[in-house]
Write a protein that holds these residues in place. Sequence first.
Motif, PDB file in Angstrom:
ATOM      1  N   PHE A   1       0.796  -1.222   0.000  1.00 31.98           N
ATOM      2  CA  PHE A   1       0.000   0.000   0.000  1.00 31.98           C
ATOM      3  C   PHE A   1       0.831   1.276   0.000  1.00 31.98           C
ATOM      4  CE2 PHE A   1      -3.163  -2.896   2.135  1.00 31.98           C
ATOM      5  CZ  PHE A   1      -3.894  -3.095   0.974  1.00 31.98           C
TER       6      PHE A   1
ATOM      7  N   TRP B   1      -9.378  -3.616   0.204  1.00 31.40           N
ATOM      8  CA  TRP B   1      -8.023  -3.717   0.749  1.00 31.40           C
ATOM      9  C   TRP B   1      -7.565  -5.168   0.795  1.00 31.40           C
ATOM     10  CZ3 TRP B   1      -5.698   0.854   1.054  1.00 31.40           C
ATOM     11  CH2 TRP B   1      -6.495   1.989   1.163  1.00 31.40           C
TER      12      TRP B   1
ATOM     13  N   GLU C   1      -0.227   4.305  -1.987  1.00 35.28           N
ATOM     14  CA  GLU C   1      -1.402   5.076  -1.586  1.00 35.28           C
ATOM     15  C   GLU C   1      -1.044   6.509  -1.215  1.00 35.28           C
ATOM     16  OE1 GLU C   1      -4.772   4.462  -1.461  1.00 35.28           O
ATOM     17  OE2 GLU C   1      -4.265   2.648  -2.565  1.00 35.28           O
TER      18      GLU C   1
ATOM     19  N   LEU D   1      -4.938  -1.947  10.001  1.00 40.38           N
ATOM     20  CA  LEU D   1      -4.796  -1.524   8.608  1.00 40.38           C
ATOM     21  C   LEU D   1      -4.503  -0.033   8.528  1.00 40.38           C
ATOM     22  CD1 LEU D   1      -4.863  -1.831   5.575  1.00 40.38           C
ATOM     23  CD2 LEU D   1      -7.373  -1.852   5.682  1.00 40.38           C
TER      24      LEU D   1
ATOM     25  N   ILE E   1     -12.527   2.267   6.313  1.00 44.14           N
ATOM     26  CA  ILE E   1     -11.819   1.156   6.956  1.00 44.14           C
ATOM     27  C   ILE E   1     -12.352   0.959   8.358  1.00 44.14           C
ATOM     28  CG2 ILE E   1      -9.585   0.444   7.929  1.00 44.14           C
ATOM     29  CD1 ILE E   1      -8.309   1.853   5.447  1.00 44.14           C
TER      30      ILE E   1
END
Length: 103
Positions: free
Chosen positions: A15, A41, A18, A70, A33
């Motif tokens: 990730f 994800w 991002e 996360l 999330i």
Amino acid sequence: MAVTSAIDGIVRAIFAYEFDDLDSVDPDAVDAIRAGKLDDWVCAVADSGLLANDMVRDLEAAWRGNPELLVDALLDGSDEVTSRRVRASRVPAAVAAEAAFVS
């Protein structure tokens, strides 16, 4: 399953794009999330091919139990102000879930 530092590092690498060239974290993504919208994800991790299917399932279970895992992975490498701002914006449900997870 506790997320090991090796798996956490792989997730952070997946990730990392991002936040390339961005000065801030998308608050809508973090809110999603925290609301449990993790399917995209999880699919991204599975599609990367870097983790075995059972590891992806374990990771998903850990994230569903504590979405802040996360969020923390996504914040890795962000500037301190962004990191503090996002962590301070935790919704009460997320903080309570984290407290229960730690206990």
